[in-house]
Scaffold this motif. Structure first.
Motif, PDB file in Angstrom:
ATOM      1  N   THR A 161      67.990 119.885  57.207  1.00  0.00           N
ATOM      2  CA  THR A 161      68.781 121.519  57.760  1.00  0.00           C
ATOM      3  C   THR A 161      69.230 121.968  56.824  1.00  0.00           C
ATOM      4  N   PRO A 162      69.072 122.413  55.785  1.00  0.00           N
ATOM      5  CA  PRO A 162      69.608 123.290  54.412  1.00  0.00           C
ATOM      6  C   PRO A 162      70.382 124.332  54.964  1.00  0.00           C
ATOM      7  N   LEU A 163      70.570 124.319  55.890  1.00  0.00           N
ATOM      8  CA  LEU A 163      70.686 125.652  56.186  1.00  0.00           C
ATOM      9  C   LEU A 163      71.838 126.040  57.492  1.00  0.00           C
ATOM     10  N   TYR A 164      73.202 126.468  57.386  1.00  0.00           N
ATOM     11  CA  TYR A 164      73.886 126.725  58.415  1.00  0.00           C
ATOM     12  C   TYR A 164      75.288 127.928  58.932  1.00  0.00           C
ATOM     13  N   ARG A 165      75.535 127.752  59.669  1.00  0.00           N
ATOM     14  CA  ARG A 165      76.799 128.780  59.557  1.00  0.00           C
ATOM     15  C   ARG A 165      77.988 128.484  60.094  1.00  0.00           C
ATOM     16  N   VAL A 166      79.172 129.271  59.833  1.00  0.00           N
ATOM     17  CA  VAL A 166      80.559 128.266  60.509  1.00  0.00           C
ATOM     18  C   VAL A 166      81.040 129.321  60.635  1.00  0.00           C
ATOM     19  N   ARG A 167      82.415 129.582  61.460  1.00  0.00           N
ATOM     20  CA  ARG A 167      83.544 130.348  61.785  1.00  0.00           C
ATOM     21  C   ARG A 167      84.734 129.757  62.090  1.00  0.00           C
ATOM     22  N   GLY A 168      85.233 130.585  61.256  1.00  0.00           N
ATOM     23  CA  GLY A 168      86.742 129.986  61.433  1.00  0.00           C
ATOM     24  C   GLY A 168      87.932 130.531  62.237  1.00  0.00           C
ATOM     25  N   MET A 169      89.335 130.322  61.848  1.00  0.00           N
ATOM     26  CA  MET A 169      90.460 131.634  62.364  1.00  0.00           C
ATOM     27  C   MET A 169      90.888 132.065  61.232  1.00  0.00           C
ATOM     28  N   VAL A 170      90.646 133.531  61.598  1.00  0.00           N
ATOM     29  CA  VAL A 170      90.975 134.618  60.438  1.00  0.00           C
ATOM     30  C   VAL A 170      92.563 135.422  60.761  1.00  0.00           C
ATOM     31  N   ARG A 171      92.840 135.488  60.154  1.00  0.00           N
ATOM     32  CA  ARG A 171      94.672 136.736  60.763  1.00  0.00           C
ATOM     33  C   ARG A 171      93.926 137.483  59.657  1.00  0.00           C
ATOM     34  N   HIS A 172      94.129 138.646  60.450  1.00  0.00           N
ATOM     35  CA  HIS A 172      94.062 140.354  60.579  1.00  0.00           C
ATOM     36  C   HIS A 172      95.232 140.819  60.015  1.00  0.00           C
ATOM     37  N   TRP A 173      95.848 141.477  59.323  1.00  0.00           N
ATOM     38  CA  TRP A 173      97.037 141.657  58.429  1.00  0.00           C
ATOM     39  C   TRP A 173      97.067 142.925  58.117  1.00  0.00           C
ATOM     40  N   PHE A 174      97.826 143.587  59.382  1.00  0.00           N
ATOM     41  CA  PHE A 174      97.671 144.942  59.915  1.00  0.00           C
ATOM     42  C   PHE A 174      98.525 145.215  59.033  1.00  0.00           C
ATOM     43  N   ARG A 175      97.985 146.947  57.986  1.00  0.00           N
ATOM     44  CA  ARG A 175      98.962 147.764  56.835  1.00  0.00           C
ATOM     45  C   ARG A 175      99.431 148.653  57.850  1.00  0.00           C
TER      46      ARG A 175
END
Length: 260
Positions: free
Chosen positions: A207-221
């Motif tokens: 299984t040489p390749l994969y994808r991941v997801r994480g919790m990302v914070r969106h910073w408002f401007r």
């Protein structure tokens, strides 16, 4: 092996495939694996089921690529001579490959017979991630493996110095040549020249390749629609909500910091 070689390998293959490469290339990844990226490498902590009570249900990804290739932006040149013999004959014959590496740490990556799986119940997984994040129970930097790519044959070589040359011998059906020799069913073997710093020759079932997801914070401007600064303090301005998104080791690495 130099400490920065894994990161250079990961950067090269990710740049060519737009997926996260396993490190080491023979490392196994499964849907629902949970971990952190540390210095570019995935450090497994458990699974979504064992840690957070949600089982990842697999399904095939339709119409995904059946092969992936990386040659460090053309810095690996391949010269081949196809297998000799009668084209209609069933027996495999030896063929030769000559690989010229134009720069230090150049990477040759080739995977064929690929098929991918993704998490079918991704909405449930993401909902659980968001809920834990709201409760401040989602550990900082944790990611979830949401897609894995299996390969029938994978070949990886990474040189140590510039202008290195590697000679390989392939056992392939008569008439096979070029890139197809890199994943010959009969296997590859080193035949001369430089010894690659990293070498994986026509390895099966990885299984040489994969994808991941994480919790990302969106910073408002303050110039974004929906940004409200009335009644907020200076420290509170710019805070945004957390959401789930695809990430990589290039942007989501905890380094040497404690991730607990």
């Amino acid at each position: 092996m130099p400490k920065d070689r894994p990161r250079k390998y990961i950067k090269a293959v990710r740049g060519a495939t737009r997926m996260q490469p396993s490190w080491p290339p023979s490392a196994h990844r499964e849907l629902g694996d949970v971990g952190v990226f540390r210095d570019g490498q995935f450090e497994r902590k458990g699974t979504m089921e064992s840690l957070f009570g949600v089982k990842a249900i697999p399904r095939d990804v339709p119409d995904n690529s059946t092969s992936y290739h990386c040659d460090s932006n053309g810095n690996v040149r391949i010269h081949s001579h196809g297998a000799a013999g009668v084209a209609a004959g069933p027996a495999a014959a030896d063929a030769s490959l000559l690989l010229d590496f134009g720069k230090a740490d150049a990477v040759l990556f080739h995977a064929t017979g690929c098929w991918s799986e993704e998490i079918k119940n991704i909405e449930s997984v993401e909902a659980r991630m968001r809920k834990l994040s709201e409760e401040k129970k989602w550990p900082r930097g944790y990611v979830v493996v949401t897609e894995v790519t299996h390969a029938a044959r994978t070949t990886v070589l990474m040189c140590q110095n510039s202008k290195e040359r590697v000679e390989l011998k392939a056992s392939a059906d008569p008439g096979v040549s070029g890139l197809d020799l890199l994943t010959a069913a009969g296997g590859l073997s080193w035949a001369g020249g430089s010894v690659a710093g990293l070498q994986l020759l026509s390895e099966g079932e990885l299984t040489p390749l994969y994808r991941v997801r994480g919790m990302v914070r969106h910073w408002f401007r303050d110039d974004e629609p929906g940004y409200l600064d009335e009644g907020t303090t200076e420290d509170e301005q710019g805070e945004g909500e957390w959401y789930v998104d695809e990430v990589s080791s290039e942007t989501f690495d905890v380094g040497d910091e404690d991730d607990e």
